[in-house]
Design a protein around this motif. Structure first.
Motif, short mmCIF file in Angstrom:
data_model
loop_
_atom_site.label_atom_id
_atom_site.label_comp_id
_atom_site.label_asym_id
_atom_site.label_seq_id
_atom_site.Cartn_x
_atom_site.Cartn_y
_atom_site.Cartn_z
N UNK A 1 0.83 -1.21 0.00
CA UNK A 1 0.00 0.00 0.00
C UNK A 1 0.86 1.26 0.00
N UNK A 2 2.04 1.19 0.61
CA UNK A 2 2.91 2.37 0.67
C UNK A 2 3.59 2.65 -0.67
N UNK A 3 3.70 1.65 -1.53
CA UNK A 3 4.38 1.85 -2.80
C UNK A 3 3.66 2.87 -3.68
N UNK A 4 2.35 2.99 -3.47
CA UNK A 4 1.60 3.99 -4.22
C UNK A 4 2.06 5.41 -3.95
N UNK B 1 15.47 8.94 0.44
CA UNK B 1 16.34 9.46 1.48
C UNK B 1 15.57 9.87 2.72
N UNK B 2 14.43 10.55 2.52
CA UNK B 2 13.60 10.97 3.67
C UNK B 2 12.97 9.78 4.36
N UNK B 3 12.56 8.78 3.59
CA UNK B 3 12.01 7.56 4.19
C UNK B 3 13.07 6.87 5.04
N UNK C 1 5.54 9.67 6.79
CA UNK C 1 4.51 8.70 7.14
C UNK C 1 4.79 7.34 6.50
N UNK C 2 5.36 7.36 5.30
CA UNK C 2 5.75 6.09 4.66
C UNK C 2 6.84 5.41 5.48
N UNK D 1 7.31 5.65 8.69
CA UNK D 1 6.67 5.10 9.88
C UNK D 1 6.00 3.76 9.54
N UNK D 2 5.27 3.71 8.42
CA UNK D 2 4.57 2.49 8.05
C UNK D 2 5.54 1.38 7.65
N UNK D 3 6.69 1.73 7.05
CA UNK D 3 7.69 0.71 6.75
C UNK D 3 8.24 0.08 8.03
N UNK D 4 8.40 0.89 9.06
CA UNK D 4 8.84 0.33 10.34
C UNK D 4 7.77 -0.56 10.94
N UNK D 5 6.50 -0.20 10.72
CA UNK D 5 5.40 -1.06 11.16
C UNK D 5 5.48 -2.40 10.44
N UNK D 6 5.77 -2.37 9.15
CA UNK D 6 5.90 -3.60 8.37
C UNK D 6 7.00 -4.49 8.96
N UNK D 7 8.17 -3.88 9.24
CA UNK D 7 9.28 -4.65 9.79
C UNK D 7 8.93 -5.24 11.16
N UNK D 8 8.16 -4.49 11.94
CA UNK D 8 7.79 -4.98 13.27
C UNK D 8 6.65 -5.97 13.26
N UNK D 9 5.81 -5.91 12.22
CA UNK D 9 4.65 -6.79 12.15
C UNK D 9 5.00 -8.15 11.58
N UNK D 10 5.84 -8.17 10.56
CA UNK D 10 6.18 -9.43 9.89
C UNK D 10 6.89 -10.37 10.87
#
Length: 519
Positions: free
Chosen positions: A133-136, A160-162, A341-342, A344-353
């Motif tokens: 979803x974040x790739x969009x 870079x910001x991500x 925000x992307x 933040x969500x990528x870190x959620x992905x790493x923590x969820x998987x």
């Protein structure tokens, strides 16, 4: 019941700061899901506020965040496209009523029947969905009005910001926990972008891209009460009922699975039935106040837990902060770079998987490993509800197949010449053939005892197998005695007559699921 700080480990500061972080992440999610459902952004934001607030206060899981979700949005889009948004509001009200009834009839307990491999597949699949979803966000408006992938240098700046956001979230807790690392990362990256006047997409750019309106804004007013403008007729019920049932099922499955995950993370126990009632009540209210409905959000729940939010105050404050953004702080929120925000969500992905699932693949049965992969894939390809149902069905069939071959029996002959069979293993539809093959009615003595002390009579097929066995001995002129049957088997007395002997005093009562732990 309504105490906001019900968790003694939670602090007001941690809950409020965590709530602020969650609210910031909720804005683009709610807008995106509203766009998926084919409704205005404010319909998604109102749902995030109302559902988030009511479930935080009345739901069964302190610290869990609820709001508008993609799993529900993909079901809503066809209803909105065919019948309009007013029918969506009516559907959300009916969906909420169904969810409340599920809680009243204490159906939340059945979430415990979901096998652990299905849970792992659900978590992994949802992490992949969040990532995709974040790739969009890495797309921009092309020259002909279509979305195209970013090109360098815009892509390099975004990446870079991500990366900076993710680095702050990862390393800041090693230095201090005075402020949630996700919130600090959002503030730092926002300040850097505007301080250096970097050209990168912000939240308002995202909203305008989603709506196609160059003047779109997140500024709004308080949601107002209104009955859905639909005819009160059987035809309306015929239209909305199928959607309401599907949405209610998806919402409850996602909420209860998220509740289970948060339970594991916090080492506490939520109340499944109370969560059903809370989610249902929230959706009923949302439908009357112009929201698209919602359920638990695993991504935002993970942000909340990782940021220190533990009590009901964290979820309630997230909803109230979101409302404050809509009413007073839209211009500030619109400044936040999407890249933050992307990240933040990528870190959620790493923590969820569940990365450990790779390590255990060779250590668990092949069937369980296949269930993990299957549920993950189906979650990504279709939706959560279908994935969980597929996983449960496959696990159940595998269980049935395995135990169908485990039916054995101990035999002995007593001093009176009576032969005793003691079946070992569950007796159900898949094992009845193996069960009947254990007996030799022609060669057995005149009196045969079947002792079910170590066997579970599980279903109607098992009852019919016992009745078939009684008829075999009846045809041979022999007497069959049954011991330690469950109460369901007493109906066999009507067919077997005096040939069947049941020890009622020692009959067990079996329970598949109880209400004691579901609340």
């Amino acid at each position: 019941m309504f105490e906001l700080r019900s968790n003694p480990q939670a602090t007001v500061k941690a809950d409020l700061l965590s709530g602020l972080t969650v609210a910031l992440a909720l804005v683009p999610e709610a807008v995106a899901f509203a766009f998926v459902a084919g409704v205005e952004p404010m319909v998604g934001l109102y749902a995030a506020f109302i559902v988030g607030l009511i479930t935080a206060i009345f739901g069964g899981r302190p610290g869990m965040i609820s709001g508008a979700t993609g799993a529900l949005a993909v079901v809503m889009v066809s209803l909105v496209a065919t019948h309009g948004v007013q029918y969506l509001f009516a559907t959300v009200v009916l969906m909420g009523i169904i969810q409340v009834l599920a809680g009243v009839f204490r159906l939340g307990k059945f979430i415990r029947l979901v096998p652990h491999p299905v849970m792992l597949g659900f978590v992994n699949g949802l992490a992949i969905v969040i990532f995709l979803a974040q790739l969009g966000q890495f797309k921009e408006m092309g020259p002909e009005g279509e979305l195209v992938w970013m090109q360098s240098p815009a892509l390099a700046l975004m990446l870079g910001l991500v990366a900076l956001t993710m680095a702050i979230i990862h390393f800041l807790p090693k230095l201090t926990r005075a402020i949630p690392s996700s919130l600090a990362a959002i503030l730092v990256v926002t300040g850097l972008v505007h301080g250096l006047n970097l050209d990168t997409a912000s939240v308002v750019d995202f909203v305008r891209t989603m709506t196609g309106d160059a003047n779109a804004s997140l500024q709004g007013t308080l949601p107002s009460f209104a009955l859905p403008a639909v005819p009160l007729s059987w035809e309306t019920l015929r239209i909305i009922l199928p959607y309401a049932l599907i949405l209610a099922a998806i919402g409850l499955i996602e909420s209860l699975l998220t509740l289970t995950l948060v339970d594991e993370l916090t080492q506490t126990r939520g109340q499944g039935n109370r969560e059903c009632v809370g989610q249902g009540a929230a959706n009923v209210v949302t439908g009357f106040f112009g929201g698209m409905g919602g359920c638990a959000m695993i991504g935002q729940s993970m942000i909340n837990i990782n940021s220190g939010g533990r009590s009901r105050l964290s979820g309630a404050s997230a909803a109230l902060f979101l409302l404050a953004f809509i009413l007073f702080g839209a211009s500030l929120i619109e400044m936040i770079p999407i890249a933050a925000l992307v990240g933040v969500m990528f870190m959620v992905v790493l923590g969820t998987f569940e990365w450990s699932s790779f390590r255990i693949m060779r250590k668990i049965p092949m069937a369980d490993a296949l269930v993990i992969v299957l549920v993950s894939a189906v979650t990504v390809i279709t939706d959560l509800a279908i994935a969980v149902l597929v996983g449960v069905i496959v696990s159940a069939l595998r269980f049935a197949w395995d135990h169908a071959t485990h039916m054995t029996a101990k035999t002995e002959v007593d001093a009176q010449g009576w032969k005793s069979y003691q079946p070992q293993g569950p007796l159900f539809f898949a094992s009845v053939t193996s069960f009947l093959d254990l007996f030799d009615a022609k060669s057995d003595p005149d009196d045969v005892v079947v002792d079910f002390r170590d066997s579970r009579v599980a279903d109607h097929s098992a009852l019919e197998a016992i009745d078939t066995l009684a008829e075999r001995y009846l045809r041979e002129g022999k007497r069959l005695h049954l011991r330690h049957l469950s109460p369901e088997c007493r109906q066999l007395l009507d067919k077997a007559g005096d040939l069947v002997e049941v020890n009622v005093l020692e009959d067990p009562t079996y329970k598949v699921a109880t209400d004691r732990l579901a609340g």
